[in-house]
Design an enzyme around this catalytic site. Structure first.
Site, PDB file in Angstrom:
ATOM      1  CB  THR A   1      -0.923   0.006   1.232  1.00  0.00           C
ATOM      2  OG1 THR A   1      -1.719  -1.184   1.230  1.00  0.00           O
ATOM      3  CG2 THR A   1      -1.821   1.220   1.244  1.00  0.00           C
TER       4      THR A   1
ATOM      5  CD  GLN B   1      -5.427  -3.045   0.665  1.00  0.00           C
ATOM      6  OE1 GLN B   1      -5.461  -3.817  -0.311  1.00  0.00           O
ATOM      7  NE2 GLN B   1      -5.524  -3.477   1.907  1.00  0.00           N
TER       8      GLN B   1
ATOM      9  CD  GLN C   1      -9.366  -1.456   0.107  1.00  0.00           C
ATOM     10  OE1 GLN C   1      -9.943  -2.224  -0.665  1.00  0.00           O
ATOM     11  NE2 GLN C   1      -8.815  -1.868   1.229  1.00  0.00           N
ATOM     12  CG  ASP C   2      -6.277   2.057   1.361  1.00  0.00           C
ATOM     13  OD1 ASP C   2      -7.329   2.240   2.006  1.00  0.00           O
ATOM     14  OD2 ASP C   2      -5.433   1.204   1.659  1.00  0.00           O
TER      15      ASP C   2
ATOM     16  CG  ASP D   1     -10.588   1.990   5.175  1.00  0.00           C
ATOM     17  OD1 ASP D   1     -11.646   2.262   5.763  1.00  0.00           O
ATOM     18  OD2 ASP D   1     -10.034   0.876   5.250  1.00  0.00           O
TER      19      ASP D   1
ATOM     20  NE  ARG E   1     -12.734   0.331   7.511  1.00  0.00           N
ATOM     21  CZ  ARG E   1     -12.489  -0.933   7.182  1.00  0.00           C
ATOM     22  NH1 ARG E   1     -13.032  -1.924   7.867  1.00  0.00           N
ATOM     23  NH2 ARG E   1     -11.707  -1.213   6.166  1.00  0.00           N
TER      24      ARG E   1
ATOM     25  CD1 TRP F   1      -5.951   0.307   9.914  1.00  0.00           C
ATOM     26  CD2 TRP F   1      -4.949   2.229   9.381  1.00  0.00           C
ATOM     27  NE1 TRP F   1      -4.807   0.001   9.213  1.00  0.00           N
ATOM     28  CE2 TRP F   1      -4.179   1.161   8.871  1.00  0.00           C
ATOM     29  CE3 TRP F   1      -4.532   3.543   9.165  1.00  0.00           C
ATOM     30  CZ2 TRP F   1      -3.004   1.379   8.170  1.00  0.00           C
ATOM     31  CZ3 TRP F   1      -3.371   3.752   8.449  1.00  0.00           C
ATOM     32  CH2 TRP F   1      -2.607   2.677   7.958  1.00  0.00           C
TER      33      TRP F   1
END
Length: 552
Positions: free
Chosen positions: A321, A351, A373-374, A395, A459, A461
């Protein structure tokens, strides 16, 4: 005889009681205020009973340097004989190698400061060192996250994770001792109310007064070391030392952004002004990396969706990532204006980062970040985003910087089947870190393709995850609960999630989560998460020419 015997045993009992270790000697006073008192005491065996928090702090930072050096050497050893390792494993170890070296630099700089002082530092210096020590914990956690993707049998066999766990405790102790000894707590609290209504207009009329479309010859005739980009009527100006032009048709100085970055000066001083790279309209398929020595670099494009930088690295294709980003910046005081940064890997590749930012006092203005994502990795240190568009799914704003988003548009888009959207996943791991995500005066609106997927504000992490929404519009795509668990009850007590004076159908707090870590706050609390308080916006933003509001 019996009387003498009783007196003898009584004397032994008194001696035994006198010789018993007391609580204060078991855990020394400086250690007892750290997150790991017993570890602190055993790791910092200072025999001098009069040793104070400064003695322990210096010892801790010095020992942290040794630990970082040792870990860096271990990673170098594994990479030197990497045959048999997967590409993913090599990438994870390379990330750790880079992060360990950054940690050594930060610790060395911190030690130079604490070794010369035995009193609280100025607010600015205190915040600078706290930021670096916070970043060290973030870097180590990033390394751990990457290593956990390697085969469990390999990491167990080589004993690579165990030392990191101890190192992290040591770094946490160093941060705690620094905050208690050198931290300027009183001044910091006072500074949270400085200029609560300060506004900086920025580029006049929201536009760059220099006609950037002119050919490079005309631009160079204008520049020289003069004040170039006039901003507001108060006379604030952006100082530019030099300009180069990137154009794909060959009419500029370079055809790639990377070539322009390579010729930028190293370690520029603030008085030198910005080295400005103007990137004309076009789609630039390249991976941009701005290293830490390219200080005071500014990149200006022709606008969102006009100047586009794009890549497609992802975790599914073997990247970590951390290193999947299309655009990476670690150079302090970086500024970007009018560009789009994309990762086109798609939701199916999980990711896949568009921007990874670990640049202290960095600024992005009128930029767009697009992925799934990310999307936006606000990795570490202090950052500011103004009037930016951010698209993503799971996220899609994550990391552990101290970051303020102001007047930005957040667009949840359609994820993979069965997924939900979480706008933030904040990564604070230690209560002493000055990190968190502040989203102020922004708009959350569903992207055109979102459909019925529920979206959550964030959320947890990591254990001390911290995110605040201030005066932000939330449309109906936001779930009534607002926030989502990471795993069971993990971090629901220790995280800090807060909302203040938000609007829109998704802002109704009557059905929000009931976690101990969730709060509805007032203006007095909210102002601590503004650009003048949470990050030192009044110190570094005026020179960028970017508009900002210091207060609520």
């Amino acid at each position: 005889m019996a009387t003498c015997t009783h007196l003898f045993f009584l004397l032994l009992l008194v001696l035994a009681v006198l010789l018993l270790p007391t609580t204060s000697s078991t855990v020394s006073p400086p250690c007892q205020y750290t997150p790991y008192p017993s570890f602190c005491r055993s790791s910092l065996p200072i025999s001098n009973s009069s040793a104070n928090v400064y003695d322990y702090g210096r010892f801790s930072v010095r020992k942290s340097i040794s630990a970082a050096d040792k870990f860096s050497a271990m990673i170098d050893k594994y990479l030197s004989r990497s045959s048999g390792l997967t590409t993913g494993a090599i990438h994870a170890l390379q990330d750790c190698q880079y992060l360990a070296r950054v940690n050594i630099d930060f610790l060395t700089s911190a030690f130079q400061t604490v070794d010369k002082s035995q009193t609280a530092l100025s607010t600015t210096k205190s915040q600078d060192i706290q930021t670096m020590l916070s970043g060290i914990l973030t870097n180590t956690e990033t390394c751990i996250d990457g290593l956990q993707s390697i085969s469990a049998s390999w990491t167990s066999k080589n004993g690579i994770l165990a030392p990191l766990a101890n190192d992290n405790k040591l770094y946490s102790v160093s941060l705690s001792l620094f905050n208690r000894g050198w931290g300027n707590v009183k001044n910091k609290k006072k500074s949270s109310l400085v200029s609560p209504h300060k506004k900086h207009i920025g580029f006049k009329n929201g536009r760059l007064p220099l006609k950037m479309s002119e050919r490079s010859k005309a631009i160079f005739e204008t520049v020289g070391r003069r004040k170039l980009l006039q901003t507001d009527d108060a006379g604030d100006q952006v100082v530019v030392s030099d300009i180069v032009v990137v154009s794909q048709d060959g009419s500029g100085n370079f055809t790639t952004i990377t070539d322009a970055i390579n010729i930028a000066p190293n370690k520029s001083a603030p008085a030198d002004g910005y080295f400005l790279i103007y990137v004309t309209a076009g789609i630039y398929e390249e991976y941009v990396n701005i290293p830490k020595n390219k200080l005071y670099l500014m990149i200006i494009g022709d606008g969102i969706n006009q100047t586009v930088i794009t890549g497609n690295h992802s975790v599914v294709d073997g990247w970590t990532t951390f290193n999947s980003a299309t655009f990476i910046v670690t150079a302090p005081n970086f500024v970007a204006v009018n560009i789009t940064i994309r990762n086109t890997a798609g939701a199916i590749k999980h990711q896949a980062v568009a921007l990874r930012n670990g640049a202290d006092l960095s600024t992005f203005y009128s930029c767009s970040f697009e992925a799934y994502q990310d999307t936006l990795y606000t990795h570490s240190l202090r950052q500011f985003y103004r009037e930016c568009d951010i698209y993503g799914t799971v996220d899609f704003i994550f990391g552990n910087a101290a970051v303020v988003f102001q007047n930005c548009n957040l667009y949840p888009r359609s994820p993979m089947s069965g997924q939900f959207n979480a706008i933030t996943a904040q990564g604070r791991t230690d209560p002493g870190q000055n990190t968190g995500t502040s989203i102020q005066n922004c708009n959350i609106r569903a992207a055109e393709d979102l459909g019925s997927t529920r979206t959550y504000l964030g959320r947890p992490w990591k254990e001390y995850s911290r995110t605040v929404y201030i005066k932000t519009f939330m449309d109906s795509s936001i779930d009534a609960a607002g926030w989502r668990e990471w795993s069971g009850d993990f971090a629901l007590n220790t995280s800090y999630y807060a909302e203040f004076d938000n609007s829109g159908p998704g802002s109704d707090t009557s059905r929000r989560v009931s976690w101990p870590g969730y709060h509805i706050i007032n203006a007095t609390d909210a102002i601590n998460f503004t650009a003048s308080s949470f990050i030192p916006g009044d110190e570094f933003l005026p020179q960028t020419g970017v508009p900002y509001s210091g207060g609520l």
